[in-house]
Design an enzyme around this catalytic site. Structure first.
Site, PDB file in Angstrom:
ATOM      1  N   SER A 195       0.824  -1.216   0.000  1.00 33.93           N
ATOM      2  CA  SER A 195       0.000   0.000   0.000  1.00 33.93           C
ATOM      3  C   SER A 195       0.853   1.259   0.000  1.00 33.93           C
ATOM      4  CB  SER A 195      -0.878   0.052   1.243  1.00 33.93           C
ATOM      5  OG  SER A 195      -1.555  -1.135   1.428  1.00 33.93           O
ATOM      6  N   HIS A 200      -0.702  -2.126  -7.289  1.00 34.49           N
ATOM      7  CA  HIS A 200      -1.483  -1.903  -6.070  1.00 34.49           C
ATOM      8  C   HIS A 200      -2.978  -2.021  -6.349  1.00 34.49           C
ATOM      9  CE1 HIS A 200      -2.884   1.120  -2.780  1.00 34.49           C
ATOM     10  NE2 HIS A 200      -2.890  -0.112  -2.310  1.00 34.49           N
ATOM     11  N   GLU A 237      -3.134   0.835  -9.097  1.00 34.87           N
ATOM     12  CA  GLU A 237      -2.045   1.806  -9.269  1.00 34.87           C
ATOM     13  C   GLU A 237      -0.793   1.031  -9.686  1.00 34.87           C
ATOM     14  OE1 GLU A 237      -2.547   5.539  -6.257  1.00 34.87           O
ATOM     15  OE2 GLU A 237      -2.096   3.641  -5.279  1.00 34.87           O
ATOM     16  N   ASN A 261      -4.100   6.810  -1.820  1.00 34.97           N
ATOM     17  CA  ASN A 261      -4.099   6.859  -0.349  1.00 34.97           C
ATOM     18  C   ASN A 261      -3.404   8.106   0.193  1.00 34.97           C
ATOM     19  OD1 ASN A 261      -5.593   4.564  -0.018  1.00 34.97           O
ATOM     20  ND2 ASN A 261      -3.822   3.214   0.011  1.00 34.97           N
TER      21      ASN A 261
END
Ligand code: NAI
Length: 282
Positions: free
Chosen positions: A118, A139, A151, A189
């Site tokens: 992450s 990701h 991603e 994120n």
């Protein structure tokens, strides 16, 4: 040509990735530490397929085909003929480096190595392999069978053809890829986690109630779920860990975790999983 996929770690993400791969016709070799560790992920996949059969989206025959393509093993030697490996083990750099060394020893020279991290450094993981150019970040988002986005993250040495192979592969899974440079938490994120943190600060300062903050972001910013309800879903411990790691990596005070978030984690109010977070689930 990518045909056979290695998936390391069969937890929440690894099992979701494996499910999507077999559904799209790929053969999967999933590696865990112990046979029993497959149970949780397998139960999740079976639940998803049962629901799909009930809704008429899947036939028993198709499910049998999917099962045939899903191979589970605790032997690293079984990775010898995979074309693409995705690592989805615990979010810890030392654990991941250890896994990357093992992957590197057991795969063919042309096999691509991807991490589902992450936000940890792809460059650092790649540095322990014999060919860092074939390593990148892929990701996926949770739950993998539902979420459309992936991603793709280039490490310092990722080769262009490796990036292109990964892009074609994730598109073949019915996902959309975005191209992201390596940086703490990548792109989604990096925006999402501080936004949730800010919502907690707004609550902590008494600017608005939890219900009104969530209502505001749903109706005013068109978010499908409010930031505090989302925090409860993700788990406040996970959020705090991620926010703290962003602060540590950037040394930028704007990323300091909300004191209320830290206090709630210390109190054991972690969101849905403990029945109590910004909302009461008991
Ligand atoms: P998890 O804890 O559900 O699963 C991790 C699995 O890896 C466990 O089943 C564990 O037995 C296995 N494992 C650990 N060491 C291993 C080893 N040496 N060999 C083989 N298997 C090993 O974790 P989760 O949530 O699936 O996360 C995996 C990765 O995906 C992490 O890097 C996480 O940051 C990332 N991620 C998680 C998301 C989430 O919402 N849970 C979303 C996107 C990325």
């Amino acid at each position: 040509m990518v045909k056979k996929i290695g998936v390391i770690g069969f937890g929440t993400m690894g099992s979701g990735i494996a499910q999507v791969c077999v559904e799209k016709g790929y053969e999967v070799v999933a590696v865990e530490q112990q046979e029993e560790f497959f149970d949780r992920g397998l139960a999740q996949i079976k639940r998803n397929w049962k629901r799909a059969i009930e809704k008429g989206h899947l036939t028993e025959e198709q499910q049998t085909e999917y099962n045939k393509r899903l191979n589970m093993t605790i032997s690293w030697e079984d990775l010898n003929d995979v074309d693409f490996v995705i690592e989805a083990v615990t979010e810890n750099m030392e654990v991941k480096k250890d896994i990357f060394k093992k992957i590197d020893q057991h795969i063919a020279p042309e096999t691509v190595i991807a991490s589902n991290t992450s936000g940890l450094s792809i460059t650092e993981m790649a540095s322990v392999t014999s060919d860092p150019g074939r390593v990148l970040g892929v990701h996926f988002f949770n739950p993998v069978p539902v979420m459309k986005l992936v991603e793709l993250i280039r490490g310092y040495e990722t080769r262009e053809e490796i990036f292109e192979t990964a892009k074609q592969f994730v598109e073949s899974l019915g996902k959309e890829a975005i191209d992201v440079k390596e940086s703490p938490l990548f792109a989604v994120n990096r925006i999402l986690v501080p936004m949730i943190n800010e919502a907690i600060i707004v609550l902590q300062e008494g600017i608005a109630t939890a219900e009104d903050i969530d209502k505001g972001m749903k109706l005013g910013a068109n978010h499908p779920i409010g930031p505090l309800a989302l925090a409860d879903l993700i788990g406040l411990d996970t959020l705090l860990f991620v926010q703290d790691s962003l602060y540590e990596e950037t040394q930028d005070s704007k990323y300091r975790a909300a004191p209320l978030l830290r206090k709630m984690v210390r109190a054991g109010h972690l969101g849905r999983k403990t029945g109590q977070g910004f909302y009461d689930y008991s």
